[in-house]
Design a protein around this motif. Structure first.
Motif, short mmCIF file in Angstrom:
data_model
loop_
_atom_site.label_atom_id
_atom_site.label_comp_id
_atom_site.label_asym_id
_atom_site.label_seq_id
_atom_site.Cartn_x
_atom_site.Cartn_y
_atom_site.Cartn_z
N LEU A 129 0.82 -1.20 0.00
CA LEU A 129 0.00 0.00 0.00
C LEU A 129 0.86 1.26 0.00
O LEU A 129 0.51 2.25 -0.65
N VAL A 130 1.99 1.22 0.72
CA VAL A 130 2.90 2.37 0.72
C VAL A 130 3.42 2.62 -0.69
O VAL A 130 3.48 3.76 -1.17
N LEU A 131 3.78 1.55 -1.39
CA LEU A 131 4.28 1.70 -2.75
C LEU A 131 3.19 2.22 -3.69
O LEU A 131 3.46 3.00 -4.61
N PHE A 132 1.97 1.79 -3.45
CA PHE A 132 0.85 2.26 -4.29
C PHE A 132 0.61 3.76 -4.12
O PHE A 132 0.01 4.40 -4.98
N LEU A 133 1.06 4.34 -3.00
CA LEU A 133 0.89 5.78 -2.79
C LEU A 133 1.73 6.60 -3.77
O LEU A 133 1.50 7.81 -3.91
N ASP A 134 2.66 5.97 -4.44
CA ASP A 134 3.47 6.66 -5.45
C ASP A 134 3.02 6.32 -6.87
O ASP A 134 3.69 6.68 -7.83
N HIS A 135 1.90 5.62 -6.98
CA HIS A 135 1.42 5.18 -8.30
C HIS A 135 0.94 6.38 -9.11
O HIS A 135 0.49 7.39 -8.56
N GLN A 136 1.02 6.26 -10.43
CA GLN A 136 0.61 7.35 -11.30
C GLN A 136 -0.88 7.32 -11.66
O GLN A 136 -1.43 8.31 -12.14
N ASN A 168 4.18 13.49 0.59
CA ASN A 168 4.46 13.75 -0.82
C ASN A 168 3.18 13.80 -1.64
O ASN A 168 3.04 14.62 -2.56
N LEU A 169 2.25 12.93 -1.28
CA LEU A 169 0.98 12.90 -2.01
C LEU A 169 0.17 14.16 -1.75
O LEU A 169 -0.47 14.70 -2.67
N ILE A 170 0.20 14.65 -0.53
CA ILE A 170 -0.52 15.88 -0.18
C ILE A 170 0.01 17.06 -0.99
O ILE A 170 -0.75 17.92 -1.44
#
Length: 271
Positions: A34-41, A78-80
């Motif tokens: 799930l952490v890796l998915f937070l960087d998904h495009q 980073n997502l925010i």
């Protein structure tokens, strides 16, 4: 064939069940994935990942583990600050970050709470034909708005029945088990004057509102009013104050899908 969106969507559906949240967080592959998915495009993957984290954070003992997961808080930050994302994604990322970053306030352990901490298996309800969800509908203030909402819901293929609680702006909807809740939110948002959030209960029994993606969701429409399912199936009238989101695990063994998902995450991200 598994892909990122199908995996995180299944995890989100599993996480919507309170009894599954402890098992998901304890699994060695799910949180890192799930952490890796937070960087998904893909925005759909991002939103489904944030929804999953929001569900998991409803179980208070999970919060510390989630916060301390390598990369979790940094990825949320980073997502925010990431440009070009929808308001829904940014707001939900901020909400999850705030929950995980809040000061710890552990609830006293009682025999009942200790029993809840025992390991749980995933519910396999592939034989169920229907599930019930409760939505909080912003703008549901009058009979006119109720009529708009009824018209919107009746057009969605897979909606079986619904009841309104106008005083609390709630609608409890009985739907086919394979109908995504986001389809309901999308149909309601299409009225231009109404919007919906899902009502769920956290571990403390308190109701919370979960944002639902309402844009870019394909909604299959009915050509006629849907038929009712047999009465022996689960009905929202029995517990209209609870939101129930049953999963449709495809494997007959309890944890087999989770093992497959963890294997997918391992093969995809670790080499």
């Amino acid at each position: 064939m598994m892909d990122a969106l199908s995996v995180v969507s299944q995890l989100r559906d599993l996480a919507s069940e309170p009894q599954n949240r402890e098992v998901i967080v304890q699994d060695q592959g799910c949180l890192p994935g799930l952490v890796l998915f937070l960087d998904h495009q893909n925005p759909d993957v991002l939103f489904a990942t944030l929804q999953t984290l929001r569900y998991l954070a409803e179980l208070t003992p999970n919060i510390s583990t989630m916060k301390n997961e390598l990369g979790m808080m940094v990825s949320l930050e980073n997502l925010i600050g990431r440009e070009g994302l929808s308001v829904d994604i940014s707001a939900l990322a901020q909400e999850v970050f705030s929950i995980l970053n809040a000061p710890a306030n552990p609830l006293p352990c009682t025999p009942v709470r200790q029993q809840r901490k025992k390991s749980q298996f995933f519910i396999n309800t592939s034989n169920k034909k229907a599930k019930s969800v409760t939505l909080h509908i912003q703008g549901l203030d009058s009979a006119d708005q109720r009529g708009l909402c009824e018209e919107a819901l009746l057009k969605v293929r897979g909606v079986i029945s619904f009841t309104f609680q106008m005083a609390s702006k709630r609608c409890t909807i009985r739907i086919r088990s394979d109908l995504p809740t986001e389809s309901l939110a999308s149909a309601i948002a299409a009225t231009k004057v109404l919007s919906a959030q899902q009502v769920v209960k956290n571990e403390a029994g308190e109701e919370v509102l979960i944002p639902l993606k309402s844009s870019g969701v394909e909604v299959q429409q009915n050509s006629a009013i849907p038929d009712y399912l047999p009465e022996e199936e689960e009905s929202p009238e029995r517990e209209v104050d609870r939101a129930i989101s049953r999963t449709t695990a495809k494997d007959t063994s309890s944890g087999s899908w989770l093992n497959s998902a963890a294997s997918f995450l391992t093969k995809t991200f670790y080499w």
